[in-house]
Structure formats: structure tokens, C-alpha cells
Design a protein around this motif. Structure first.
Motif, PDB file in Angstrom:
ATOM      1  N   GLU A  56       9.929  13.903 -49.173  1.00  0.00           N
ATOM      2  CA  GLU A  56       9.519  15.378 -49.836  1.00  0.00           C
ATOM      3  C   GLU A  56       8.533  15.142 -49.949  1.00  0.00           C
ATOM      4  N   ASP A  60       7.807  19.020 -55.002  1.00  0.00           N
ATOM      5  CA  ASP A  60       8.887  19.703 -54.915  1.00  0.00           C
ATOM      6  C   ASP A  60       9.925  18.991 -55.755  1.00  0.00           C
ATOM      7  N   GLN A  69      12.378  24.859 -59.694  1.00  0.00           N
ATOM      8  CA  GLN A  69      12.748  24.939 -58.177  1.00  0.00           C
ATOM      9  C   GLN A  69      13.948  25.091 -58.138  1.00  0.00           C
TER      10      GLN A  69
END
Length: 93
Positions: A56, A60, A69
Motif C-alpha cells: 500500500e 495510507d 484515516q
């Protein structure tokens, strides 16, 4: 040393490299220190999850660890819970 042990060590060596070569120093410390501190305790399932997660984007992963997040369902659980504590980061000076 068995072939399975050799394969696991080679896999962990690749993951360590990926964990410490993220592209930014902040991500290197967050993800690399996490790997160094906990990988020896991981089950095969946790290694699989970490291996998937480090593909990823760094922003993130860092946002999930910092709680800024929402964590995707795939990564929710003990591995990310532990990463969110951030008490494993020892920044060399």
C-alpha cells in the motif's frame, strides 16, 4: 536448516528491506522499526498480512497508524492495532 526455514528467512529478509526502503525517512522509521521489533513473533498469517500491507502507499499506512484515516477492513486487527501504539519507534540520532 530446513528448506522451509530458509524460505521463511529469505522472505523476512525481503520484507525487512521493503519495510526500511519506503521512500521517506518517516515511513522508514514507522514501518521499518515496526518490522524490526515484532516480526520474530508473527505467525505466517501475520507475515502474509504485513507483506500485503506494505504494498500500500506509505501515506495510507502512516495515516492508518496515526488514526487520521479509516483502516480498511482487510487490515483491521491486532497487527495494525499494535502499529497504532507507535511505542516501537526508536529514532537513531
Amino acid at each position: 536448516m530446513t528448506e522451509l526455514t530458509q524460505q521463511r528467512q529469505a522472505r523476512l529478509a525481503r520484507l525487512k528491506f521493503r519495510a526500511w526502503h519506503r521512500g521517506t525517512r518517516e515511513a522508514d522509521y514507522m514501518i521499518g522499526c515496526f518490522f524490526d521489533k515484532f516480526h520474530a513473533q508473527w505467525s505466517e498469517a501475520e507475515i502474509d498480512l504485513f507483506e500485503t500491507m506494505i504494498e500500500e502507499e506509505d501515506v495510507d499506512i502512516m495515516a492508518w497508524a496515526l488514526g487520521t484515516q479509516s483502516i480498511p477492513e482487510t487490515y483491521r486487527g491486532p497487527l495494525l492495532d499494535r502499529m497504532m501504539k507507535l511505542d516501537y519507534v526508536d529514532i537513531p540520532r
